[in-house]
Each structure stands twice: as structure tokens, then as C-alpha cells.
Design a protein around this motif. Structure first.
Motif, PDB file in Angstrom:
ATOM      1  N   ASN A  95      38.102  60.460  -9.288  1.00 30.37           N
ATOM      2  CA  ASN A  95      37.265  59.317  -8.951  1.00 30.37           C
ATOM      3  C   ASN A  95      36.139  59.778  -8.011  1.00 30.37           C
ATOM      4  N   PRO A  96      34.862  59.513  -8.366  1.00 28.54           N
ATOM      5  CA  PRO A  96      33.749  60.065  -7.578  1.00 28.54           C
ATOM      6  C   PRO A  96      33.845  59.773  -6.069  1.00 28.54           C
ATOM      7  N   PHE A  97      34.315  58.592  -5.708  1.00 35.12           N
ATOM      8  CA  PHE A  97      34.397  58.272  -4.273  1.00 35.12           C
ATOM      9  C   PHE A  97      35.492  59.081  -3.571  1.00 35.12           C
ATOM     10  N   GLY A 143      12.701  51.294  -7.579  1.00 30.97           N
ATOM     11  CA  GLY A 143      11.986  52.473  -8.043  1.00 30.97           C
ATOM     12  C   GLY A 143      12.936  53.629  -8.286  1.00 30.97           C
ATOM     13  N   GLY A 144      12.581  54.465  -9.243  1.00 34.06           N
ATOM     14  CA  GLY A 144      13.406  55.623  -9.568  1.00 34.06           C
ATOM     15  C   GLY A 144      12.642  56.917  -9.408  1.00 34.06           C
ATOM     16  N   ARG A 145      13.125  57.928 -10.095  1.00 35.13           N
ATOM     17  CA  ARG A 145      12.493  59.247 -10.000  1.00 35.13           C
ATOM     18  C   ARG A 145      11.019  59.186 -10.403  1.00 35.13           C
ATOM     19  N   GLN A 154      20.475  51.840  -2.565  1.00 33.39           N
ATOM     20  CA  GLN A 154      20.792  52.347  -3.902  1.00 33.39           C
ATOM     21  C   GLN A 154      21.464  51.287  -4.769  1.00 33.39           C
ATOM     22  N   VAL A 155      20.957  51.158  -5.976  1.00 35.31           N
ATOM     23  CA  VAL A 155      21.515  50.230  -6.952  1.00 35.31           C
ATOM     24  C   VAL A 155      22.348  51.025  -7.943  1.00 35.31           C
ATOM     25  N   GLY A 156      23.548  50.531  -8.264  1.00 37.97           N
ATOM     26  CA  GLY A 156      24.341  51.203  -9.285  1.00 37.97           C
ATOM     27  C   GLY A 156      25.771  51.424  -8.863  1.00 37.97           C
ATOM     28  N   ILE A 210      12.578  53.986 -13.792  1.00 37.47           N
ATOM     29  CA  ILE A 210      14.036  54.192 -13.830  1.00 37.47           C
ATOM     30  C   ILE A 210      14.430  54.277 -15.303  1.00 37.47           C
ATOM     31  N   SER A 211      15.189  55.347 -15.659  1.00 34.86           N
ATOM     32  CA  SER A 211      15.479  55.544 -17.085  1.00 34.86           C
ATOM     33  C   SER A 211      16.541  54.577 -17.598  1.00 34.86           C
ATOM     34  N   GLY A 212      17.492  54.195 -16.714  1.00 29.97           N
ATOM     35  CA  GLY A 212      18.522  53.260 -17.156  1.00 29.97           C
ATOM     36  C   GLY A 212      19.800  53.959 -17.597  1.00 29.97           C
ATOM     37  N   GLN A 271      25.312  54.658 -15.252  1.00 25.93           N
ATOM     38  CA  GLN A 271      25.744  54.398 -13.881  1.00 25.93           C
ATOM     39  C   GLN A 271      24.765  53.478 -13.167  1.00 25.93           C
ATOM     40  N   HIS A 272      23.505  53.538 -13.537  1.00 26.18           N
ATOM     41  CA  HIS A 272      22.539  52.616 -12.943  1.00 26.18           C
ATOM     42  C   HIS A 272      22.764  51.206 -13.497  1.00 26.18           C
ATOM     43  N   LEU A 273      22.948  51.123 -14.819  1.00 28.62           N
ATOM     44  CA  LEU A 273      23.155  49.811 -15.452  1.00 28.62           C
ATOM     45  C   LEU A 273      24.397  49.118 -14.903  1.00 28.62           C
ATOM     46  N   ALA A 290      11.554  45.931 -17.206  1.00 30.21           N
ATOM     47  CA  ALA A 290      11.498  47.390 -17.059  1.00 30.21           C
ATOM     48  C   ALA A 290      10.072  47.876 -17.245  1.00 30.21           C
ATOM     49  N   ILE A 291       9.660  48.756 -16.361  1.00 35.31           N
ATOM     50  CA  ILE A 291       8.354  49.404 -16.503  1.00 35.31           C
ATOM     51  C   ILE A 291       8.612  50.900 -16.583  1.00 35.31           C
ATOM     52  N   ASN A 292       8.316  51.483 -17.733  1.00 33.42           N
ATOM     53  CA  ASN A 292       8.623  52.892 -17.935  1.00 33.42           C
ATOM     54  C   ASN A 292       7.665  53.448 -18.986  1.00 33.42           C
TER      55      ASN A 292
HETATM   56  C1  FAD Z   1      29.551  59.394 -10.850  1.00 30.70           C
HETATM   57  C2  FAD Z   1      28.097  59.060 -10.925  1.00 30.70           C
HETATM   58  C3  FAD Z   1      27.620  57.969 -10.233  1.00 30.70           C
HETATM   59  C4  FAD Z   1      26.270  57.619 -10.292  1.00 30.70           C
HETATM   60  N1  FAD Z   1      25.841  56.516  -9.611  1.00 30.70           N
HETATM   61  C5  FAD Z   1      24.553  56.112  -9.754  1.00 30.70           C
HETATM   62  C6  FAD Z   1      24.082  54.920  -9.116  1.00 30.70           C
HETATM   63  O1  FAD Z   1      24.811  54.245  -8.393  1.00 30.70           O
HETATM   64  N2  FAD Z   1      22.793  54.560  -9.300  1.00 30.70           N
HETATM   65  C7  FAD Z   1      21.934  55.286 -10.083  1.00 30.70           C
HETATM   66  O2  FAD Z   1      20.763  54.878 -10.201  1.00 30.70           O
HETATM   67  N3  FAD Z   1      22.357  56.416 -10.658  1.00 30.70           N
HETATM   68  C8  FAD Z   1      23.630  56.859 -10.506  1.00 30.70           C
HETATM   69  N4  FAD Z   1      24.028  58.035 -11.073  1.00 30.70           N
HETATM   70  C9  FAD Z   1      22.995  58.941 -11.628  1.00 30.70           C
HETATM   71  C10 FAD Z   1      22.549  58.604 -13.028  1.00 30.70           C
HETATM   72  O3  FAD Z   1      23.375  59.257 -13.954  1.00 30.70           O
HETATM   73  C11 FAD Z   1      21.086  59.061 -13.249  1.00 30.70           C
HETATM   74  O4  FAD Z   1      21.003  60.429 -12.976  1.00 30.70           O
HETATM   75  C12 FAD Z   1      20.078  58.318 -12.376  1.00 30.70           C
HETATM   76  O5  FAD Z   1      20.290  56.930 -12.478  1.00 30.70           O
HETATM   77  C13 FAD Z   1      18.669  58.663 -12.785  1.00 30.70           C
HETATM   78  O6  FAD Z   1      17.737  58.026 -11.948  1.00 30.70           O
HETATM   79  P1  FAD Z   1      16.291  57.635 -12.458  1.00 30.70           P
HETATM   80  O7  FAD Z   1      16.395  56.691 -13.596  1.00 30.70           O
HETATM   81  O8  FAD Z   1      15.504  57.193 -11.275  1.00 30.70           O
HETATM   82  O9  FAD Z   1      15.681  59.037 -12.904  1.00 30.70           O
HETATM   83  P2  FAD Z   1      15.392  59.610 -14.373  1.00 30.70           P
HETATM   84  O10 FAD Z   1      16.565  59.479 -15.252  1.00 30.70           O
HETATM   85  O11 FAD Z   1      14.825  60.956 -14.149  1.00 30.70           O
HETATM   86  O12 FAD Z   1      14.298  58.633 -14.947  1.00 30.70           O
HETATM   87  C14 FAD Z   1      12.995  58.565 -14.460  1.00 30.70           C
HETATM   88  C15 FAD Z   1      12.233  57.652 -15.399  1.00 30.70           C
HETATM   89  O13 FAD Z   1      10.945  57.414 -14.882  1.00 30.70           O
HETATM   90  C16 FAD Z   1      10.029  57.350 -15.973  1.00 30.70           C
HETATM   91  N5  FAD Z   1       8.698  57.635 -15.425  1.00 30.70           N
HETATM   92  C17 FAD Z   1       8.268  58.781 -14.849  1.00 30.70           C
HETATM   93  N6  FAD Z   1       7.005  58.629 -14.395  1.00 30.70           N
HETATM   94  C18 FAD Z   1       6.620  57.367 -14.703  1.00 30.70           C
HETATM   95  C19 FAD Z   1       5.421  56.620 -14.512  1.00 30.70           C
HETATM   96  N7  FAD Z   1       4.364  57.139 -13.883  1.00 30.70           N
HETATM   97  N8  FAD Z   1       5.374  55.352 -14.965  1.00 30.70           N
HETATM   98  C20 FAD Z   1       6.440  54.799 -15.602  1.00 30.70           C
HETATM   99  N9  FAD Z   1       7.608  55.467 -15.803  1.00 30.70           N
HETATM  100  C21 FAD Z   1       7.697  56.731 -15.360  1.00 30.70           C
HETATM  101  C22 FAD Z   1      10.524  58.377 -16.967  1.00 30.70           C
HETATM  102  O14 FAD Z   1      10.071  58.043 -18.264  1.00 30.70           O
HETATM  103  C23 FAD Z   1      12.035  58.232 -16.808  1.00 30.70           C
HETATM  104  O15 FAD Z   1      12.582  57.312 -17.744  1.00 30.70           O
HETATM  105  C24 FAD Z   1      25.366  58.413 -11.033  1.00 30.70           C
HETATM  106  C25 FAD Z   1      25.852  59.528 -11.724  1.00 30.70           C
HETATM  107  C26 FAD Z   1      27.196  59.841 -11.684  1.00 30.70           C
HETATM  108  C27 FAD Z   1      27.675  61.035 -12.459  1.00 30.70           C
END
Ligand code: FAD
Ligand code: AMP
Lengths: 270, 344
Positions: free
Chosen positions: A45-47, B228-230, B269-271, B287-289, B292-294, B305-307
Motif C-alpha cells: 500500500n503506497p501510504f 494545474g499539472g505538469r 494535491q488532488v488525487g 493535467i493528463s488525467g 490516480q488523479h481521476l 479540461a484544458i489540454n
Molecule cells: C501510487 C500512486 C499514487 C498517485 N497519486 C496521485 C495523486 O494523488 N494525484 C495525481 O495527480 N497523481 C498521482 N499519481 C501520479 C500519476 O500517475 C501521474 O503521474 C500524474 O497525475 C501526472 O500529473 P500531470 O497530469 O500533471 O502530468 P502529465 O501526465 O505529465 O501531464 C501533463 C499534461 O499537460 C499537457 N500540457 C503540457 N503543456 C500544456 C500546455 N501548454 N497547454 C495545455 N496542456 C499542456 C500535456 O498534454 C499532458 O497531458 C500517483 C501515482 C501513483 C503510482
């Protein structure tokens, strides 16, 4: 348990659960155990990883101590116990028995309490919640059954030389800073630390570390499936999936025009 | 048959909005149990909060139990649980309801274990049949929904996920069967003098990390969350999201990738390993979606969603998806909201 001014917490118990990886989706089934366990990847479990890491750090800071990892689960749960030993825990206690959603948080806490009672402990660490049943309850119920204080959802933990713990706990819009005497139980949240990966020598050593097995039925003769279970699962199914709505691909101005309409007409936010 | 007891949460003399949701759920349960029951009571714990008891007396409970004492000023698990357990036992309570806030999640398991009662956590629906609670709740990282049933009809404890249940409304004077609740002052002289844990400090922070005196709306409580995401590309670029959130009366959240990059603190943090939220409106930017985020947003009422990637999985759950560069879309949206606001 206080040894004058030079109190050192020596015994740490970490409760770990084996859960399906969140990268895989379990398929629901109509009867117990309610999920199709075939094809699932099992992980700790991650936590609980934060809990294991924190135990190791407390021990490293103190320069001494013994960490026991405890898990209630089937034979397969050995993997997560070995994983914890490889990270740096000292011994494992495996409460052997079937666990799935049909067994509620009280029953699990009850078993853990039975197994832990009579063993020395100063600190018990659990995860904030198990990502399968998502109860966030076992740790707190365990603290109640052992009649010790607890602080849940911690992001920081300090133990001083007199055996006093200070922990940060997340609440809405802020952080509480709480103090409590040991022995105490803490449930661990992301942000507490960054769990290490087991080293190769760690993995080799893990197999030689003490590994005790007790059976769940010995801890709770014929009770586990009956009077200790307070919650039963009637049904498990896929969440009705959200329908994907409209996806726009146009100029920013045009899309924002649509978005403004959506915000006004459908969400009533503006 | 015994009563339904609802815990009403206050911090700094402020009642939590989600407590009214628990009241609403409690009222529906009490109606179902019928007139043979002890009905619906609410309990308030704190210091100098008589005024709150008056406020809540119009929300449909028969009684408002009030534990008012300086030692109860700040939430303390041991003292509060003691009072709840005592009252539940005295009144042969069949169910105690909490909102699944930090406080409710902390107290409910302790209370359930003390009374030996069943615990149903994070319910998204709640029902009662023959005195046994039945609930639905999300499991397996929010991907499956479980229907769970309690097997004991005494001292059942349930926590309700915030923003899901319809809040209770004040009952107007005219309605006879809902006369304002009697406020019963509880004896607090037997409350343990030794709290297990001592609260040294509470640090309330604003989204940008500055300290403040009262709790600001948390992402788990806000009506609107703009996350906001990556794709945000850096801490400094979150400014536009803060501006947008302000205009919509919401707060800013972040994906794990954004938190792990150090752009936003963990409590935003959301998720799955952050917070589970159910706002009226969630806007995901860059945010890719991931699954774990969903897990954290699946109970949101509306998702936008804006992506820039048309294949991003977030679009499969979005009610409205905007494919494009967030650095063009968000400023445009801000501009439009400003003009719309000025026109009013
Ligand atoms: C056990 C476990 C628990 C986790 N818990 C969480 C959690 O609680 N919350 C969570 O969020 N994640 C969680 N994660 C991580 C999750 O798997 C993803 O890695 C994470 O959600 C990715 O974040 P992101 O969508 O911001 O980044 P990415 O997946 O890298 O997505 C970035 C998105 O931004 C878009 N983008 C880039 N530049 C622009 C721009 N200029 N305009 C519009 N779109 C753009 C890209 O197209 C891409 O879709 C967990 C993972 C594990 C294994
Ligand atoms: N079967 C188990 N064996 C050992 N520890 C457990 C078990 N189930 C739950 N726990 C612990 O309790 C925490 C909370 O679990 P839960 O209440 O199921 O969400 C987990 O993170 C573990 O630390």
C-alpha cells in the motif's frame, strides 16, 4: 517505559497491507472476494511505504531500535513483508489469513491488536489509508483497541529524548502541530518522507531476517468471519463511468466563448 | 429504537458547511426509521458556542446537545470522543454521522472501535433498513463502487464524503412538527483532564503559503477548484490559475506531478495520494488525467479540461474539453470573466 532522561524509542511496529497496484483495475465479481484477483499486480500500500521509511529514519536518527513489520493477509502478503525487510525493517510478523473487502476495518484492527498486544512497542506506524478499501480507519481503530494516543495523516514526526512525539497533521486549510507521549500510533501521509528503494544487499539480507507466522484463526478462534465483522459487502461494481462530454478544437476565443456559456448555463457558477 | 446523532463540526466558532449535509442525511434516516425512534439529535462541542446551538436548532433535529467548556475550545480527539461515546451510550444511539473532514475521519474510527460498532467511511449514499445502515462508497482507488451493509444495528458510525449529500435547510416557524430543537446543555465535569494529545499550534495557510488566522476554504470544501499539472511548466505560471480561481470564487489545486516538482504544497494535491474532492466545478489545466488523479475528482459535479493533447485521458471524463494551449485559453477566459464581471 520512560528511562529517565535518556529515553530511546526502541520498538517500532509498522502495519503494512498488500493491495492491487493502482495501475491495474480489479474486475468486480458477484461473490466474495468480489474481485477477480487474476491478472492483478500486487504491491505494498503506497501510504505504508511512508510508514516503513519513517520507521527506518527514526531508528537511524536514534542509532538503535528494532522495527517489526506486521501484515494480515494471505501467503502472497509475504512479498510486501520481504520488501519492508529489504528496505531496512528488522523482523516480520505475518498474520496469515484471507483478507478482502469482506473483512471490515474493525476486524482487521482487532486482529492486529491481538497480535501486537503483549509485544513491546513504543511507536506504531500505519498508512493513512489502504488504497483498496479506502477506509482510513484501521490505524485509528488499532490505537483505540490498544488504548494509546494517535495522530493521523502526519506529514512530519519528531521524537525527543524524553519520549515525547511532535507531529504535523493536515487539516482543511492548514496544519495542526500536536504533541503526545509515547507509546503512540501515527498514520502516514505523502509528504512525510521519500521512501527509499531497497538495495541489492538489502534484498539479500531480507530473506535471512526473522519471519514469524501466526494464523488469523489462532488470534481470533472462529470469530473472524462472524462476530468481529461489523460491515459486509453486498455488491461491488464498476463506477458508472462519466460520459465524455463535448471536446472542442478551435481558436482560443471560440472555445472560451463556449466555455463561458457552459459556466453560465450548466454550472451556474457565473 | 434509539436515535440518530449527527456531529456538527465547528472550528474557531465557524460551523462547517458539510455539517449541514450530515444533518440533511441524518434527517432522511430519522424519517425512514419513523416515529418509533428517538429521532434526530445533533451534537456540538466547543467553547462559547451557544449561538451556534441556536443557529442549528432550526435544522430539523429534536435536540441539540451542547458541550460548551473552555477545555473544549480546540478540537481534541480524546475529549471529544469521550463526550460522543458517553452520549451515544446514554441514548442508545443507533447511528452517529460525521462529515468525512479531517476531524470526522479522525474521530469516527476511534468512536466506532470504542463502542464496538460498525464503521462505514466516506459514504456517497446512505440508507437505513430495519435499523442497519447501508451505504455506497468508492473503493480500489475510486474505480469501483461498493455497497456495504452494517451487520450490527447499534452504535453504527458513518462518515459522509463532503459536497455529496443535500444539506439540511432551516425549517420555517410555521411547520409544527419541526419546532426549533431544544438545546440540552451537557455535563462536562467528567471529561478526562488528561488529553492524550496536546495541540501546540494550528498553522492556517493561504494557497500561496502565507500564514493567516482563520482557515481558508480547503480544496476539499471549495465550490470551484482550478488545478494545474505538469503542463504549467513552473511555480510562477500558477499565477494565472490563482487569478482564474479568484474570479470564479474558487481555490487552486495541483496534480501530483506539480506537487512533486515543488510548484505547489502537498495539501493542494488532488488525487489518490492527495485529496478527494467533489466541487461543483473542477477545471484541470495541463493535467493528463492519470487513474490516480481521476480517483480524486470522479465525484466532481462538472469537469472542464484544458489540454493541448487531444488524446489526453482527462477528456474521457470531462463534460467540456478544450484542446489547446492553456497559456492562450486561460488568459482569454480571465479576460472574458473580467468584462462579464464589469458589465454586471
Ligand atoms: C501510487 C500512486 C499514487 C498517485 N497519486 C496521485 C495523486 O494523488 N494525484 C495525481 O495527480 N497523481 C498521482 N499519481 C501520479 C500519476 O500517475 C501521474 O503521474 C500524474 O497525475 C501526472 O500529473 P500531470 O497530469 O500533471 O502530468 P502529465 O501526465 O505529465 O501531464 C501533463 C499534461 O499537460 C499537457 N500540457 C503540457 N503543456 C500544456 C500546455 N501548454 N497547454 C495545455 N496542456 C499542456 C500535456 O498534454 C499532458 O497531458 C500517483 C501515482 C501513483 C503510482
Ligand atoms: N491487513 C492489514 N495488515 C496490516 N496492516 C493493515 C491491514 N489493513 C490495513 N492496515 C493498516 O491500516 C492502514 C489503513 O487501512 P484502511 O483503514 O484499510 O484504509 C493501512 O495503511 C495499514 O497501515
Amino acid at each position: 517505559m520512560l528511562l529517565g532522561h535518556s529515553y530511546y524509542p526502541v520498538n517500532i511496529i509498522v502495519c503494512v497491507k498488500q493491495v492491487p497496484s493502482t495501475e491495474t483495475t480489479p474486475r468486480p465479481r458477484p461473490e466474495p472476494p468480489f474481485i477477480d484477483t487474476g491478472g492483478l499486480t500486487w504491491v505494498v500500500n503506497p501510504f505504508d511505504e511512508y510508514a516503513i521509511e519513517e520507521a527506518i529514519r527514526i531508528k537511524e536518527r536514534r542509532g538503535r531500535g528494532e522495527i517489526t513489520v506486521v501484515s494480515f493477509g494471505p501467503t502472497l502478503a509475504r512479498e510486501v513483508l520481504l520488501g519492508a525487510l529489504a528496505m531496512g525493517a528488522d523482523k516480520a510478523l505475518h498474520i496469515l489469513g484471507e483478507t478482502h473487502l469482506g473483512i471490515d476495518s474493525y476486524a482487521i484492527a482487532f486482529l492486529l491488536a491481538q497480535a501486537i498486544k503483549g509485544r513491546p512497542f513504543d511507536i506504531i506506524l500505519c498508512g493513512k489509508e489502504a488504497v483498496d478499501d479506502q477506509n482510513g480507519a484501521v490505524g485509528i481503530e488499532l490505537a483505540e483497541l490498544l488504548n494509546i494516543p494517535h495522530v493521523p495523516v502526519i506529514t512530519k514526526l519528531e521524537i525527543d529524548a524524553t519520549g515525547m512525539a511532535t507531529a504535523n497533521r493536515q487539516i482543511e486549510g492548514g496544519t495542526e502541530i500536536l504533541e503526545c507521549p509515547l507509546p503512540a500510533l501515527f498514520t502516514c501521509q505523502k509528504g512525510l518522507n521519500l521512501p527509499r528503494y531497497p538495495s541489492l544487499p538489502g534484498i539479500m539480507r531480507a530473506k535471512k531476517k526473522p519471519y514469524e507466522i501466526v494464523s488469523a484463526t489462532d488470534l481470533s478462534p472462529q470469530k473472524i468471519s462472524k462476530s468481529e465483522v461489523r460491515v459486509s459487502v453486498k455488491d461491488l461494481s464498476f463506477l458508472p463511468s462519466r460520459k465524455a462530454g463535448r471536446k472542442l478544437q478551435a481558436s482560443a476565443a471560440e472555445m472560451v466563448e463556449e466555455l463561458m456559456k457552459f459556466l453560465h448555463e450548466e454550472t451556474k457558477i457565473i | 429504537m434509539g436515535e440518530i446523532l449527527v456531529f456538527l463540526e465547528q472550528r474557531e466558532g465557524q460551523l462547517k458547511q458539510s455539517s449541514f449535509e450530515a444533518m440533511g442525511a441524518g434527517r432522511r434516516l430519522a424519517e425512514k426509521v419513523g416515529s418509533t425512534s428517538g429521532g434526530l439529535n445533533a451534537i456540538l462541542i466547543g467553547n462559547n458556542i451557544k449561538n451556534l446551538a441556536e443557529t442549528v436548532s432550526r435544522y430539523g433535529a429534536q435536540k441539540v446537545l451542547l458541550a460548551d467548556h473552555p477545555s473544549l475550545q480546540k478540537y481534541n480527539n480524546r475529549l471529544y470522543t469521550h463526550i460522543l461515546a458517553r452520549e451515544a451510550q446514554k441514548r442508545e444511539t443507533i447511528a452517529v454521522l460525521f462529515s468525512a473532514t479531517a476531524m470526522g475521519r479522525d474521530m469516527a474510527p476511534r468512536l466506532a472501535a470504542r463502542l464496538g460498532g460498525p464503521l462505514l467511511t466516506e459514504c456517497i449514499s446512505l440508507n437505513i433498513a430495519d435499523g442497519f445502515l447501508e451505504a455506497t462508497r468508492l473503493v480500489y482507488a475510486g474505480r469501483l463502487v461498493a455497497t456495504v451493509k452494517s451487520t450490527v444495528s447499534k452504535f453504527q458510525v458513518a462518515t459522509l464524503r463532503p459536497n455529496i449529500f443535500t444539506p439540511a435547510q432551516p425549517v420555517s416557524r410555521g411547520v409544527l412538527q419541526y419546532a426549533p430543537a431544544e438545546v440540552e446543555i451537557l455535563d462536562v465535569s467528567t471529561v478526562p483532564t488528561e488529553p492524550f494529545t496536546v495541540l501546540k499550534d494550528i498553522i492556517y495557510t493561504t494557497g500561496v503559503g502565507a500564514r493567516c488566522n482563520v482557515p481558508l476554504p480547503d480544496i476539499a470544501e471549495a465550490r470551484v477548484v482550478v488545478a494545474g499539472g505538469r503542463g504549467m511548466g513552473g511555480a510562477e505560471y500558477f499565477k494565472i490559475l490563482e487569478e482564474l480561481a479568484d474570479l470564479l470564487g474558487g481555490v487552486v489545486g495541483a496534480s501530483r506531478a506539480a506537487v512533486d516538482a515543488g510548484w505547489k504544497p502537498q495539501d493542494l494535491q488532488v488525487g489518490l495520494t492527495g485529496k478527494t474532492i467533489a466541487p461543483e466545478l473542477y477545471i484541470a489545466c495541463g493535467i493528463s488525467g492519470s487513474a490516480q488523479h481521476l480517483a480524486g475528482i470522479i465525484t466532481a459535479r462538472h469537469i472542464v479540461a484544458i489540454n493541448k493533447d487531444p488524446e489526453a485521458p482527462i477528456f474521457s471524463v470531462a463534460d467540456l474539453g478544450l484542446v489547446g494551449d492553456l497559456f492562450e485559453i486561460v488568459p482569454e477566459l480571465i479576460k472574458r470573466l473580467r468584462t462579464a464581471g464589469n458589465r454586471k
